[in-house]
Design a protein around this motif. Structure first.
Motif, mmCIF file in Angstrom:
data_model
loop_
_atom_site.group_PDB
_atom_site.id
_atom_site.type_symbol
_atom_site.label_atom_id
_atom_site.label_comp_id
_atom_site.label_asym_id
_atom_site.label_seq_id
_atom_site.Cartn_x
_atom_site.Cartn_y
_atom_site.Cartn_z
ATOM 1 N N TYR A 149 0.831 -1.185 0.000
ATOM 2 C CA TYR A 149 0.000 0.000 0.000
ATOM 3 C C TYR A 149 0.877 1.251 0.000
ATOM 4 O O TYR A 149 2.056 1.194 0.318
ATOM 5 C CB TYR A 149 -0.911 0.019 1.239
ATOM 6 N N TYR A 168 1.639 10.787 5.095
ATOM 7 C CA TYR A 168 1.637 11.358 6.436
ATOM 8 C C TYR A 168 1.897 12.853 6.359
ATOM 9 O O TYR A 168 2.542 13.352 5.449
ATOM 10 C CB TYR A 168 2.722 10.707 7.305
ATOM 11 N N PRO A 220 4.845 12.407 12.740
ATOM 12 C CA PRO A 220 3.958 12.358 11.572
ATOM 13 C C PRO A 220 2.559 11.893 11.946
ATOM 14 O O PRO A 220 2.377 11.119 12.888
ATOM 15 C CB PRO A 220 4.651 11.334 10.662
ATOM 16 N N PHE A 252 -1.024 10.271 10.239
ATOM 17 C CA PHE A 252 -1.607 9.574 9.093
ATOM 18 C C PHE A 252 -2.646 10.449 8.403
ATOM 19 O O PHE A 252 -3.484 11.071 9.052
ATOM 20 C CB PHE A 252 -2.261 8.282 9.592
ATOM 21 N N GLN A 282 -4.410 6.294 2.953
ATOM 22 C CA GLN A 282 -3.697 5.127 2.451
ATOM 23 C C GLN A 282 -4.499 4.509 1.308
ATOM 24 O O GLN A 282 -5.732 4.499 1.346
ATOM 25 C CB GLN A 282 -3.507 4.085 3.567
ATOM 26 N N ASN A 289 6.749 0.437 1.174
ATOM 27 C CA ASN A 289 7.686 -0.552 1.705
ATOM 28 C C ASN A 289 8.687 -0.932 0.629
ATOM 29 O O ASN A 289 8.310 -1.321 -0.464
ATOM 30 C CB ASN A 289 6.932 -1.769 2.211
ATOM 31 N N PRO A 305 9.417 -0.235 5.946
ATOM 32 C CA PRO A 305 8.744 1.042 5.658
ATOM 33 C C PRO A 305 9.770 2.089 5.266
ATOM 34 O O PRO A 305 10.762 2.284 5.967
ATOM 35 C CB PRO A 305 8.069 1.390 6.991
ATOM 36 N N PHE A 324 13.342 3.951 9.195
ATOM 37 C CA PHE A 324 12.907 2.817 10.001
ATOM 38 C C PHE A 324 14.089 2.137 10.667
ATOM 39 O O PHE A 324 15.060 1.752 10.003
ATOM 40 C CB PHE A 324 12.163 1.840 9.083
ATOM 41 N N GLN A 336 11.042 -6.781 12.285
ATOM 42 C CA GLN A 336 11.636 -6.202 11.088
ATOM 43 C C GLN A 336 12.756 -5.287 11.544
ATOM 44 O O GLN A 336 12.682 -4.693 12.623
ATOM 45 C CB GLN A 336 10.600 -5.381 10.297
ATOM 46 N N LEU A 376 3.347 -4.307 7.553
ATOM 47 C CA LEU A 376 3.934 -3.133 6.922
ATOM 48 C C LEU A 376 2.906 -2.150 6.401
ATOM 49 O O LEU A 376 3.254 -1.060 6.006
ATOM 50 C CB LEU A 376 4.858 -3.579 5.784
ATOM 51 N N ASN A 377 1.665 -2.504 6.362
ATOM 52 C CA ASN A 377 0.659 -1.627 5.777
ATOM 53 C C ASN A 377 -0.402 -1.165 6.766
ATOM 54 O O ASN A 377 -1.479 -0.748 6.384
ATOM 55 C CB ASN A 377 -0.032 -2.321 4.593
ATOM 56 N N THR A 378 -0.097 -1.260 8.029
ATOM 57 C CA THR A 378 -1.052 -0.817 9.040
ATOM 58 C C THR A 378 -0.830 0.655 9.368
ATOM 59 O O THR A 378 0.295 1.147 9.320
ATOM 60 C CB THR A 378 -0.921 -1.645 10.312
ATOM 61 N N GLU A 379 -1.901 1.346 9.733
ATOM 62 C CA GLU A 379 -1.809 2.758 10.089
ATOM 63 C C GLU A 379 -1.014 2.900 11.376
ATOM 64 O O GLU A 379 -1.309 2.250 12.372
ATOM 65 C CB GLU A 379 -3.201 3.352 10.273
ATOM 66 N N ALA A 380 -0.016 3.744 11.351
ATOM 67 C CA ALA A 380 0.836 3.944 12.513
ATOM 68 C C ALA A 380 0.525 5.282 13.170
ATOM 69 O O ALA A 380 0.279 6.282 12.491
ATOM 70 C CB ALA A 380 2.299 3.900 12.100
ATOM 71 N N PHE A 437 2.136 8.058 15.668
ATOM 72 C CA PHE A 437 3.452 8.474 16.131
ATOM 73 C C PHE A 437 3.380 9.301 17.402
ATOM 74 O O PHE A 437 2.439 10.070 17.614
ATOM 75 C CB PHE A 437 4.158 9.309 15.060
#
Lengths: 113, 114
Positions: free
Chosen positions: A32, A36, A44, A46, A49, A91, A101, B45, B56, B99-103, B105
């Motif tokens: 995906y 941000y 950051p 979100f 997406q 990614n 990422p 990262f 990771q 790797l594609n989940t909303e993070a 911060f």
């Protein structure tokens, strides 16, 4: 190594639509694209997406062409409070072979009165 | 509902020293990632922790290590500090590993190495 590139800076005026494009070559098939927003001295936040075509939420739209090698974040009718740095995230394959990422270098958007 | 909290907010260390940064994830989140953000750059990262294990890892030397506790909070340790380690260190939490989940911060820890 695959790279994520985006313009360093953009200027706009209140009420205008702003489009920020990010190039992400060699994006993984199942990956995906995420955008941000970051204000000074903050982490950051979100925005949006998507995987392909168009995604829209209450603050932005995201356009992703069929080849998925780029994406465009669209901010409708920006205001002064939209002045921030905008990052695209996807990614990318690391030297070790795993996908990690990877943020672009960010686009500094300045909205003028 | 508290978001991601990091401590301390600012820190000054001397070259060669060791530092520990701390992060509490957003309530309900079980995955923590750490990033390094140099001035004028995007976040890079470092690694991601889930179920108390490193899942990771980015392109960072072994001087950078971490830990996740049973309550999902996390620590980032950096040994033998270099001037180039001066940066904003960001912690991000998410609801699931991947790797594609909303993070989400935190506000970061500003580390200055002198």
């Amino acid at each position: 190594l695959a790279k994520t590139t985006q313009p360093i800076s953009m200027d706009s005026y209140e009420g205008q639509e702003v489009n920020i494009t990010c190039s992400h070559n060699n994006i993984a098939t199942n990956d995906y694209i995420t955008w941000y927003q970051q204000f000074p001295s903050q982490g950051p936040r979100f925005i949006i997406q998507g995987y392909k075509t168009k995604v829209t939420n209450e603050v932005a739209s995201l356009f992703i062409p069929a080849d998925r090698k780029s994406s465009t974040l669209s901010l409708p009718r920006v205001s002064l409070s939209d002045t921030a740095v905008y990052y695209c995230l996807s990614n990318k394959e690391s030297p070790g072979g795993s996908y990690i990422p990877t943020f672009g270098r960010g686009t500094s958007l300045i909205v003028h009165p | 509902d508290a978001g991601v909290t990091q401590s301390p907010t600012h820190l000054i260390k001397t070259r060669g020293q060791q530092v520990t940064l701390r992060c509490s994830p957003k309530s309900g989140h079980d995955t923590v990632s750490w990033y390094q953000q140099a001035l004028g750059q995007g976040p890079q990262f470092i690694f991601q922790y889930y179920e108390e294990e490193e899942r990771q890892r980015g392109n960072f030397p072994d001087r950078f290590s971490g830990h996740q506790f049973p309550n999902y909070s996390s620590e980032l340790n950096v040994n033998a500090l270099l001037l180039g380690d001066s940066a904003l260190y960001l912690c991000a939490s998410s609801l699931e590993v991947g790797l594609n989940t909303e993070a989400f911060f935190g506000q970061g820890t500003r580390l200055t190495v002198v």
